[in-house]
Write an enzyme that holds these catalytic residues in place. Sequence first.
Site, PDB file in Angstrom:
ATOM      1  N   THR A  32       0.827  -1.218   0.000  1.00  0.00           N
ATOM      2  CA  THR A  32       0.000   0.000   0.000  1.00  0.00           C
ATOM      3  C   THR A  32       0.858   1.264   0.000  1.00  0.00           C
ATOM      4  OG1 THR A  32      -0.017   0.120   2.413  1.00  0.00           O
ATOM      5  CG2 THR A  32      -1.747  -1.201   1.384  1.00  0.00           C
TER       6      THR A  32
ATOM      7  N   ASP B 270      18.766  -1.080   2.993  1.00  0.00           N
ATOM      8  CA  ASP B 270      19.515  -2.266   2.534  1.00  0.00           C
ATOM      9  C   ASP B 270      20.938  -1.889   2.134  1.00  0.00           C
ATOM     10  OD1 ASP B 270      17.194  -3.652   2.918  1.00  0.00           O
ATOM     11  OD2 ASP B 270      16.829  -4.100   0.794  1.00  0.00           O
TER      12      ASP B 270
END
Length: 210
Positions: A107, A204
Site C-alpha cells: 500500500t 539495505d
Amino acid sequence: MRLHVANHPLITHKLTVLRDKSTPSSVFRSLATELVTLLAYEATRDVRVEEVTIETPVTTTKGVMLSQPRPLVVPILRAGLGMLDGMVTLLPSAEVGFLGMVRDEETLQPATYAERLPDDLTGRQCFVLDPMLATGGSLIAAIDFLFKRGATDVTCVCLLGAPEGVTAVEAATEGKSVTLVLGALDERLNEHGYIVPGLGDAGDRLYGTV
Ligand code: U5P
C-alpha cells in the site's frame, strides 16, 4: 514549504558513487555521513542563535551561540540512522530523538513502530533525517508527529527526493514552517514506489537486507 536542492560538484560526485550499485555498504555509509555533513550546513542556515559576549585574548567582543531549547535531530529508523553522525557532527549540542517507520510495500502507507521523543516539543527546532523522500508518506507522518507535540519548525534532510514526494509534503504541510533540503531531485517514482534513478533501498544499501 521551502525547498532547497543542493547544487555543488562535491555533492553530485558523492551522490554518483552512492547511486552506483557496485558501491559496498562500508563506502556507502561513509559517503552518506559526508553528504549529510554538507547538507547540514544548508539545513542549519536558520538555526536559532543568541548573542553572547566573550573575551578574546585581545579584547571583549560579541558573538553568537546556539540558543535554548536545544535543536532536536530525529533520524527515521532505520535508514535515517545512517545520517545521524553527519548531522550531530555539525550540531553537537543537539538532542536526538527516534522515530521508527516502516512502509507497507503493497500500500506504500507508513506505520510508526517505535518512538522515543520528548513529550513536549514546544518551541523546538527539529531536523528530520531520512535518506529517501519517495511518496512522502513517511516524512509527512513524521512531520505531523512533531508538530502535534508542539515543534515550531521542521527541517527535513534527504539525500534524494522524487517530485511526487516534494509535492505531497508541500500539500500536507501548508501553512506550517517546513524546509526540505535535498541532495538531488530525481526524475520520478517507479510503480514500486522506488526513486528513479535513485540508489535502491537506502536501508539495505546501508545495513544489508535484514
Ligand atoms: N525508500 C528507499 N528507496 C527508494 C524509495 C523509498 O529506500 O527508492 C525507503 C526509504 O527508506 C524511506 C522510505 O524511509 O522508503 C520513504 O518512502 P516514502 O514514505 O517517502 O514513500
